[in-house]
Design a protein around this motif. Structure first.
Motif, PDB file in Angstrom:
ATOM      1  N   GLY A 165       0.526  -1.187  -0.251  1.00  0.00           N
ATOM      2  CA  GLY A 165      -0.086  -0.105  -0.283  1.00  0.00           C
ATOM      3  C   GLY A 165       0.586   1.473  -0.695  1.00  0.00           C
ATOM      4  N   SER A 166       1.668   1.106  -0.534  1.00  0.00           N
ATOM      5  CA  SER A 166       2.626   2.411  -0.680  1.00  0.00           C
ATOM      6  C   SER A 166       3.281   2.884   0.728  1.00  0.00           C
ATOM      7  CB  SER A 166       2.289   3.701  -1.412  1.00  0.00           C
ATOM      8  OG  SER A 166       1.554   3.692  -2.699  1.00  0.00           O
ATOM      9  N   GLU A 167       3.426   1.908   1.304  1.00  0.00           N
ATOM     10  CA  GLU A 167       3.552   2.413   2.787  1.00  0.00           C
ATOM     11  C   GLU A 167       4.872   1.807   3.311  1.00  0.00           C
ATOM     12  OE1 GLU A 167       1.173   0.972   6.135  1.00  0.00           O
ATOM     13  OE2 GLU A 167      -0.624   1.040   5.327  1.00  0.00           O
ATOM     14  N   ASP A 168       6.345   2.823   3.399  1.00  0.00           N
ATOM     15  CA  ASP A 168       7.607   2.355   3.330  1.00  0.00           C
ATOM     16  C   ASP A 168       8.167   1.559   4.251  1.00  0.00           C
ATOM     17  OD1 ASP A 168       9.457   2.487   1.418  1.00  0.00           O
ATOM     18  OD2 ASP A 168      11.204   3.631   2.344  1.00  0.00           O
ATOM     19  N   THR A 169       7.533   1.387   5.356  1.00  0.00           N
ATOM     20  CA  THR A 169       7.681   0.910   6.289  1.00  0.00           C
ATOM     21  C   THR A 169       7.193  -0.220   6.287  1.00  0.00           C
ATOM     22  OG1 THR A 169       5.656   1.762   7.932  1.00  0.00           O
ATOM     23  CG2 THR A 169       7.830   2.966   7.879  1.00  0.00           C
ATOM     24  N   ARG A 170       6.092  -1.148   5.468  1.00  0.00           N
ATOM     25  CA  ARG A 170       5.991  -2.272   6.023  1.00  0.00           C
ATOM     26  C   ARG A 170       6.343  -2.927   4.362  1.00  0.00           C
ATOM     27  NH1 ARG A 170      -0.193  -3.148   6.753  1.00  0.00           N
ATOM     28  NH2 ARG A 170       0.877  -5.178   7.766  1.00  0.00           N
ATOM     29  N   ARG A 171       7.785  -3.196   4.834  1.00  0.00           N
ATOM     30  CA  ARG A 171       8.334  -3.438   3.395  1.00  0.00           C
ATOM     31  C   ARG A 171       8.859  -5.192   3.539  1.00  0.00           C
ATOM     32  NH1 ARG A 171      13.564   0.272   1.723  1.00  0.00           N
ATOM     33  NH2 ARG A 171      12.667   1.941   1.680  1.00  0.00           N
ATOM     34  N   GLY A 172       8.635  -6.384   2.239  1.00  0.00           N
ATOM     35  CA  GLY A 172       8.454  -7.286   2.806  1.00  0.00           C
ATOM     36  C   GLY A 172       9.050  -8.525   1.432  1.00  0.00           C
ATOM     37  N   THR A 173       9.371  -9.571   1.356  1.00  0.00           N
ATOM     38  CA  THR A 173       9.234 -10.454   0.471  1.00  0.00           C
ATOM     39  C   THR A 173       8.215 -11.347   0.450  1.00  0.00           C
ATOM     40  OG1 THR A 173      11.469 -10.083   0.939  1.00  0.00           O
ATOM     41  CG2 THR A 173      11.039 -12.063  -0.659  1.00  0.00           C
ATOM     42  N   VAL A 174       7.765 -11.647  -1.207  1.00  0.00           N
ATOM     43  CA  VAL A 174       6.524 -12.353  -1.331  1.00  0.00           C
ATOM     44  C   VAL A 174       6.441 -14.380  -1.190  1.00  0.00           C
ATOM     45  CG1 VAL A 174       4.921 -12.988  -3.207  1.00  0.00           C
ATOM     46  CG2 VAL A 174       5.814 -10.791  -3.439  1.00  0.00           C
ATOM     47  N   ALA A 175       5.286 -14.350   0.029  1.00  0.00           N
ATOM     48  CA  ALA A 175       6.167 -15.300   0.089  1.00  0.00           C
ATOM     49  C   ALA A 175       5.001 -16.437  -0.090  1.00  0.00           C
ATOM     50  CB  ALA A 175       6.130 -16.125   1.580  1.00  0.00           C
ATOM     51  N   TYR A 176       3.670 -15.982  -0.720  1.00  0.00           N
ATOM     52  CA  TYR A 176       2.889 -17.306  -0.891  1.00  0.00           C
ATOM     53  C   TYR A 176       2.042 -16.430  -2.157  1.00  0.00           C
ATOM     54  CZ  TYR A 176      -1.496 -20.039  -0.994  1.00  0.00           C
ATOM     55  OH  TYR A 176      -2.574 -20.759  -1.730  1.00  0.00           O
ATOM     56  N   VAL A 177       1.480 -16.888  -3.084  1.00  0.00           N
ATOM     57  CA  VAL A 177       0.679 -16.412  -3.964  1.00  0.00           C
ATOM     58  C   VAL A 177      -0.656 -17.231  -4.678  1.00  0.00           C
ATOM     59  CG1 VAL A 177       0.124 -15.101  -6.446  1.00  0.00           C
ATOM     60  CG2 VAL A 177       2.517 -15.417  -5.359  1.00  0.00           C
ATOM     61  N   GLY A 178      -1.983 -17.717  -4.111  1.00  0.00           N
ATOM     62  CA  GLY A 178      -3.260 -18.593  -4.622  1.00  0.00           C
ATOM     63  C   GLY A 178      -3.929 -18.193  -3.687  1.00  0.00           C
ATOM     64  N   GLU A 179      -4.756 -19.424  -3.770  1.00  0.00           N
ATOM     65  CA  GLU A 179      -6.080 -19.220  -2.505  1.00  0.00           C
ATOM     66  C   GLU A 179      -6.017 -19.534  -1.365  1.00  0.00           C
ATOM     67  OE1 GLU A 179      -9.156 -19.007  -3.304  1.00  0.00           O
ATOM     68  OE2 GLU A 179      -9.402 -19.125  -6.192  1.00  0.00           O
ATOM     69  N   VAL A 180      -6.673 -18.594  -0.581  1.00  0.00           N
ATOM     70  CA  VAL A 180      -6.548 -18.899   0.562  1.00  0.00           C
ATOM     71  C   VAL A 180      -8.133 -19.288   1.668  1.00  0.00           C
ATOM     72  CG1 VAL A 180      -6.200 -17.442   3.200  1.00  0.00           C
ATOM     73  CG2 VAL A 180      -4.675 -17.311   1.762  1.00  0.00           C
ATOM     74  N   GLU A 181      -8.532 -20.077   1.525  1.00  0.00           N
ATOM     75  CA  GLU A 181      -9.651 -21.087   1.884  1.00  0.00           C
ATOM     76  C   GLU A 181     -10.961 -20.109   3.401  1.00  0.00           C
ATOM     77  OE1 GLU A 181      -9.818 -24.682   2.156  1.00  0.00           O
ATOM     78  OE2 GLU A 181      -9.124 -25.302  -0.407  1.00  0.00           O
ATOM     79  N   GLU A 182      -9.429 -20.134   4.374  1.00  0.00           N
ATOM     80  CA  GLU A 182      -9.326 -20.031   5.674  1.00  0.00           C
ATOM     81  C   GLU A 182     -10.329 -18.242   5.684  1.00  0.00           C
ATOM     82  OE1 GLU A 182      -7.915 -23.290   6.107  1.00  0.00           O
ATOM     83  OE2 GLU A 182      -6.911 -21.158   5.119  1.00  0.00           O
ATOM     84  N   ILE A 183     -10.147 -16.862   4.623  1.00  0.00           N
ATOM     85  CA  ILE A 183     -10.336 -15.525   4.324  1.00  0.00           C
ATOM     86  C   ILE A 183     -11.418 -16.461   3.580  1.00  0.00           C
ATOM     87  CG2 ILE A 183      -9.672 -13.457   3.951  1.00  0.00           C
ATOM     88  CD1 ILE A 183      -6.304 -14.750   4.459  1.00  0.00           C
TER      89      ILE A 183
END
Length: 245
Positions: A165-183
């Motif tokens: 969300g353009s928040e420079d303080t919330r950086r990271g690495t993509v660790a998963y791409v796909g469906e999440v049934e629990e959400i």
């Protein structure tokens, strides 16, 4: 309507479970007063402690040795003064008049509700809205496909650096791409391992693990919130700032 004596005094009756205005006759005996307060407050006459509260005066207890004879006029009643009724029964004997949890409640069967003509459900059916929209599956498929297209357009793939969300303080690495049934919500989610512990989970949702990371370093977001780029680790940039001091 029954006529009321000119001598009647309007008073405010208060208790834990009641608040009402009543006209009190000074000619009543204390015993009569207690009897008339029972249906208002739910407190039996023998368990009432009556206190008269007048503005600018100390509280006065209404009681007498012979309450069958002693009249309420013995106390200086003033219009809209307050009579407070305290229940002297032990807590185990009190009736909680505000607790509705034990009150039987009617629950209409879903089949009965579905058969009624003048309901929100019937209106949605007639207007073909929500799940009654015949084109709903097509719309959902288009929405899901647009999310996958967004992933491709943004270049979101496993291992890529990103910020949220353009928040420079919330950086990271993509660790998963796909469906999440629990959400709730169909379509792909992006799991991100954040540099700082400002996330929602550890890569698992509802007991199911989608990726592994430290506590509060995992988060799942929709593709539109992910901005791919050569974002450095926040901790490394903090160290560089320290070297310049």
């Amino acid at each position: 309507m029954a006529s009321q004596s000119a001598r009647d005094v309007p008073l405010l009756i208060r208790s834990v479970n009641a608040s009402a205005e009543r006209r009190i006759s000074p000619s009543w005996s204390v015993a009569q007063l207690r009897a008339k307060l029972e249906p208002i407050t739910g407190v039996p006459p023998s368990c009432q402690k009556l206190t008269l509260r007048l503005p600018g005066h100390e509280e006065v207890v209404i009681e007498a040795q012979d309450e069958e004879v002693t009249q309420v006029a013995h106390w200086n009643l003033q219009a809209y003064a307050e009579i407070h009724v305290k229940d002297l029964r032990p807590p185990s004997a009190l009736t909680n008049l505000t607790d509705t949890s034990a009150v039987p409640k009617y629950t209409m069967p879903a089949s009965t509700y579905a058969s009624l003509p003048a309901t929100v459900l019937a209106w949605k059916k007639s207007q073909k809205l929500g799940r009654f929209d015949p084109s709903l599956p097509e719309h959902e498929a288009q929405k899901i496909q647009s999310l996958w297209d967004e992933i491709g357009t943004r270049g979101i793939t496993l291992g890529r650096r990103c910020r949220l969300g353009s928040e420079d303080t919330r950086r990271g690495t993509v660790a998963y791409v796909g469906e999440v049934e629990e959400i709730p919500g169909k379509g792909p989610w992006i799991g991100v391992e954040l540099d700082e512990p400002v996330g929602k989970n550890d890569g698992s949702v509802g007991g199911k693990r989608y990726f592994s990371c430290g506590e509060h370093r995992g988060v799942f977001v929709r593709p539109e919130r992910v901005e791919i780029g050569d974002w450095g680790l926040l901790m490394e940039e903090d160290d560089e700032d320290l070297e310049e001091l």
